[in-house]
Scaffold this active site. Structure first.
Site, short mmCIF file in Angstrom:
data_model
loop_
_atom_site.label_atom_id
_atom_site.label_comp_id
_atom_site.label_asym_id
_atom_site.label_seq_id
_atom_site.Cartn_x
_atom_site.Cartn_y
_atom_site.Cartn_z
N GLU A 238 34.23 47.64 -41.08
CA GLU A 238 34.26 48.21 -42.43
C GLU A 238 35.19 49.43 -42.44
O GLU A 238 36.08 49.55 -43.28
CB GLU A 238 32.84 48.62 -42.84
CG GLU A 238 32.77 49.30 -44.19
CD GLU A 238 31.41 49.95 -44.45
OE1 GLU A 238 31.14 50.26 -45.62
OE2 GLU A 238 30.64 50.15 -43.49
N HIS A 239 34.94 50.36 -41.55
CA HIS A 239 35.79 51.55 -41.38
C HIS A 239 36.44 51.50 -40.00
O HIS A 239 35.76 51.19 -39.02
CB HIS A 239 34.97 52.84 -41.46
CG HIS A 239 34.17 52.99 -42.71
ND1 HIS A 239 32.83 52.67 -42.77
CD2 HIS A 239 34.52 53.42 -43.95
CE1 HIS A 239 32.38 52.91 -44.00
NE2 HIS A 239 33.38 53.36 -44.73
N HIS B 3 23.81 56.87 -41.54
CA HIS B 3 23.63 56.09 -42.77
C HIS B 3 22.29 55.35 -42.77
O HIS B 3 21.58 55.32 -43.78
CB HIS B 3 24.76 55.08 -42.94
CG HIS B 3 25.84 55.55 -43.86
ND1 HIS B 3 25.65 55.78 -45.19
CD2 HIS B 3 27.14 55.83 -43.62
CE1 HIS B 3 26.78 56.19 -45.75
NE2 HIS B 3 27.70 56.24 -44.81
N GLN C 202 28.56 57.82 -39.31
CA GLN C 202 28.16 56.48 -39.73
C GLN C 202 26.76 56.14 -39.25
O GLN C 202 25.99 55.48 -39.96
CB GLN C 202 29.15 55.44 -39.19
CG GLN C 202 30.44 55.38 -39.96
CD GLN C 202 30.23 55.14 -41.44
OE1 GLN C 202 29.72 54.11 -41.84
NE2 GLN C 202 30.59 56.11 -42.26
N HIS D 217 48.11 12.41 -67.74
CA HIS D 217 48.93 13.57 -67.39
C HIS D 217 50.41 13.23 -67.53
O HIS D 217 51.19 14.00 -68.10
CB HIS D 217 48.64 14.01 -65.95
CG HIS D 217 47.39 14.82 -65.77
ND1 HIS D 217 46.14 14.33 -66.04
CD2 HIS D 217 47.22 16.11 -65.37
CE1 HIS D 217 45.24 15.26 -65.78
NE2 HIS D 217 45.88 16.36 -65.38
N ASP E 206 34.92 58.47 -47.69
CA ASP E 206 33.61 58.33 -48.31
C ASP E 206 33.49 59.17 -49.57
O ASP E 206 32.73 58.84 -50.48
CB ASP E 206 32.51 58.76 -47.33
CG ASP E 206 31.91 57.58 -46.58
OD1 ASP E 206 32.32 56.44 -46.84
OD2 ASP E 206 31.03 57.81 -45.73
#
Length: 428
Positions: A322-323, A258, A255, A415, A356
């Site tokens: 996220e992960h 990235h 990670q 209504h 991934d």
């Protein structure tokens, strides 16, 4: 990486701070470019492509000849790997289809829900230092399964005006035939507003840098829907002394590479494991081609020791990663107690890299803590849910009085009257 041993709960919030995503600094830039694209269409798109990507394009759309040539350049080994991933992603997302189910909420009152594909979607695929052809699969396959009629893909070209061959091969394999050489803010503007060449869409999907993220947020205010707020990638690893330090370090680095603004958090209840992981990270880092990028990400990252599994779960749910990788003896039991995470990887042999690329789950996930409220991309992301109801005269006779009372209490007499006139008709 910063080591923190047994922090008190009141220190967790500060400890879990993410790097500043810098969005505030780019909103003005994004607004200016988006406005230009909205007003001037292709001319603005070509201008910014020349300015930011260094590509002097004669046309924005990728031709069939370019796709054919790109497919020839992808070697057979990579093609086979992409096909495995495609099959697994299709299998997983096909399983998310739901069947119509009519529910009788009370006698004579039937309600049901219908899933309808979003008519037009735009897919943003990052290029740059890491051309993410895998994201073509992750975004394009569920769009096709959902039945979206118009799928537009934007991805930046290099300074020779060429798109990464693997991206074009993946797009061809999935069946996406509208591909444009556009990146950054201008790509988001093109899909949001349309131009002479690029059609506008109803919803935009895909990850990107802070400029892309800012542009997506701005166009979502009134022009087009987006998949989710997204930003720099991140992972949290929960591990006990049953974990393999080599594996853990490899996951953290996968990670970190990235981007410089990525973040990795390691949480354990074993001091010995923390030091083993720290040493492994240092050794493996030296071998990485993207070492400089990973080092910058590691500067924003943490190694944390806590006393108990309960504390580890609590800090995880507070961070909303996220992960999330759980390398612990009772991984499934612990995983069932996770409340906030984009995607969870259980056990020592479930690397985040699998998600991934090829296990089948989607890698387009909420970052920056948004996993406390958002899901990752799935089949429903490409669908609208339309509710239906059919009420018989008998059903309205039973339900109507309750509607009349509620409408009158809200002082919405029209209504009430819509029910009353029907009930009176039934009495005659």
């Amino acid at each position: 990486m910063q080591k923190v041993l047994y922090p008190q709960r009141e220190a967790w919030e500060k400890l879990l701070e993410r790097p500043d995503n810098g969005l505030e600094d780019v909103y003005d830039t994004a607004r200016g470019i988006l406005d230009d694209v909205k007003r001037n269409g292709d001319a603005a798109l070509l201008k910014y492509t020349r300015m930011f990507d260094g590509a002097e394009l004669k046309a924005l759309e990728v031709t069939e000849e370019e796709v054919d040539e790109a497919c020839k350049q992808v070697n057979s080994e990579l093609k086979d790997a992409i096909l495995v991933a495609k099959q697994n992603i299709e299998t997983f997302h096909q399983s998310q289809k739901t069947q119509k189910e009519v529910i009788e909420t009370m006698p004579g009152v039937q309600c049901w829900q219908k899933s309808v594909a979003i008519d037009s979607v735009g897919l943003y695929i990052p290029g740059g230092t890491a051309p993410l052809f895998s994201t073509v699969l992750m975004l394009g396959i569920p769009a096709k399964i959902a039945g979206c009629k118009k799928i537009v893909l934007c991805t930046p070209a290099n300074n020779d005006g060429k798109v990464n061959p693997a991206i074009l091969y993946a797009a061809s394999l999935v069946g996406i035939d509208k591909v444009f050489k556009l990146g950054g803010i201008q790509a988001i503007g093109a899909m949001a507003y349309g131009s002479e060449t690029v059609p506008s869409v109803a919803k935009i999907f895909g990850p990107g840098n802070r400029f892309v993220t800012a542009a997506k947020q701005l166009v979502s205010l009134k022009d087009v829907a987006i998949d989710m707020p997204a930003g720099p990638s991140e992972v949290m690893v929960l591990a006990d002394d049953s974990a393999d330090a080599t594996f853990v370090a490899s996951d953290l680095l996968s990670q970190a590479e990235h981007g410089a603004d990525s973040q990795v958090i390691f949480v354990t209840n074993s001091e010995n494991l923390l030091y083993e992981v720290e040493q492994e990270v240092e050794m493996q880092l030296k071998q990485l081609p993207r070492k400089d990028i990973a080092e910058k990400a590691l500067a924003n990252s943490r190694l944390i020791v806590l006393e108990t599994t309960e504390e580890m779960l609590d800090i995880c749910n507070q961070y909303a990663p996220e992960h999330l990788i759980i390398s612990m003896r009772e991984d499934e039991l612990i995983g069932n107690q996770v409340l906030n995470a984009g995607s969870v990887f259980l056990g020592n042999y479930s690397p985040e890299s699998a998600g991934d690329y090829a296990s089948g789950t989607n890698h387009t996930l909420p970052t920056h803590g948004y996993a406390n409220a958002f899901s990752g991309v799935n089949l429903d992301s490409y669908m609208k849910k339309i509710t239906f109801q059919k009420i018989s005269a008998f059903g309205l006779a039973k339900l109507g009085p309750s509607i009349e009372v509620m409408a009158e209490a809200e002082q919405l007499m029209a209504h009430k009257n819509a029910v009353t006139v029907r009930l009176k008709k039934m009495e005659n």
